[in-house]
Design a protein around this motif. Sequence first.
Motif, mmCIF file in Angstrom:
data_model
loop_
_atom_site.group_PDB
_atom_site.id
_atom_site.type_symbol
_atom_site.label_atom_id
_atom_site.label_comp_id
_atom_site.label_asym_id
_atom_site.label_seq_id
_atom_site.Cartn_x
_atom_site.Cartn_y
_atom_site.Cartn_z
ATOM 1 N N ALA A 12 0.851 -1.190 0.000
ATOM 2 C CA ALA A 12 0.000 0.000 0.000
ATOM 3 C C ALA A 12 0.886 1.239 0.000
ATOM 4 O O ALA A 12 1.812 1.348 0.801
ATOM 5 N N PRO A 22 1.101 5.678 -0.205
ATOM 6 C CA PRO A 22 0.321 6.899 0.016
ATOM 7 C C PRO A 22 -0.124 7.507 -1.309
ATOM 8 O O PRO A 22 0.623 7.518 -2.292
ATOM 9 N N THR A 23 -1.352 8.021 -1.323
ATOM 10 C CA THR A 23 -1.887 8.647 -2.542
ATOM 11 C C THR A 23 -1.583 10.143 -2.583
ATOM 12 O O THR A 23 -1.767 10.786 -3.608
ATOM 13 N N GLY A 24 -1.153 10.696 -1.447
ATOM 14 C CA GLY A 24 -0.942 12.130 -1.350
ATOM 15 C C GLY A 24 -2.120 12.840 -0.713
ATOM 16 O O GLY A 24 -2.029 13.997 -0.330
ATOM 17 N N ALA A 25 -3.241 12.132 -0.581
ATOM 18 C CA ALA A 25 -4.439 12.702 0.049
ATOM 19 C C ALA A 25 -4.490 12.271 1.512
ATOM 20 O O ALA A 25 -3.868 11.281 1.909
ATOM 21 N N ASP A 81 -7.121 11.581 5.018
ATOM 22 C CA ASP A 81 -8.502 11.319 5.410
ATOM 23 C C ASP A 81 -8.967 12.390 6.406
ATOM 24 O O ASP A 81 -8.229 13.342 6.703
ATOM 25 N N PRO A 125 -2.662 9.670 6.088
ATOM 26 C CA PRO A 125 -2.527 9.438 4.643
ATOM 27 C C PRO A 125 -3.489 8.364 4.152
ATOM 28 O O PRO A 125 -3.696 7.346 4.806
ATOM 29 N N ILE A 126 -4.061 8.602 2.998
ATOM 30 C CA ILE A 126 -4.899 7.599 2.336
ATOM 31 C C ILE A 126 -3.971 6.747 1.479
ATOM 32 O O ILE A 126 -3.155 7.272 0.718
ATOM 33 N N LEU A 127 -4.097 5.433 1.632
ATOM 34 C CA LEU A 127 -3.239 4.499 0.913
ATOM 35 C C LEU A 127 -4.010 3.813 -0.206
ATOM 36 O O LEU A 127 -5.220 3.625 -0.124
ATOM 37 N N ALA A 128 -3.284 3.417 -1.240
ATOM 38 C CA ALA A 128 -3.857 2.654 -2.346
ATOM 39 C C ALA A 128 -2.878 1.535 -2.699
ATOM 40 O O ALA A 128 -1.662 1.709 -2.582
ATOM 41 N N ALA A 175 -0.338 -0.784 -4.579
ATOM 42 C CA ALA A 175 0.561 -0.716 -5.731
ATOM 43 C C ALA A 175 0.235 -1.894 -6.644
ATOM 44 O O ALA A 175 -0.320 -2.904 -6.202
#
Length: 115
Positions: A64, A66-69, A71, A76-79, A81
């Motif tokens: 996972a 960080p998206t840069g955004a 919550d 950090p909001i994770l997405a 890979a």
Amino acid sequence: MNTIFLRFADRSEALALLGAAGLTVAPETETGTETGTGPVLPPLVMTASGPVYPDLVFGTGIVALPTGALDADGLPILAPAEGCHVNLLAPDGWPLPAPLAGRVVAPASPACVFA
């Protein structure tokens, strides 16, 4: 010992190419280590090459990032890979089997490493 970082399209490809490289894998029902999302790969041994220890990163192969955004709590909001990530701990000078050569990656900051 040397860490080799690998990325595959998915878990099925990871297991298939590790097997094609001559690494033996116990059937998933015999691994003895379960996570919330599936079994962890057991230690693998390659004939006449010494022990090679795999780590299916975080037990799922999913990293996972960080998206840069952030919550609502400022975390950090994770997405996830792309791909299924496997780290191999291999003896120095161990020749990487051909089926794995095209899957080697060089992360600048690995998310998971051997202690």
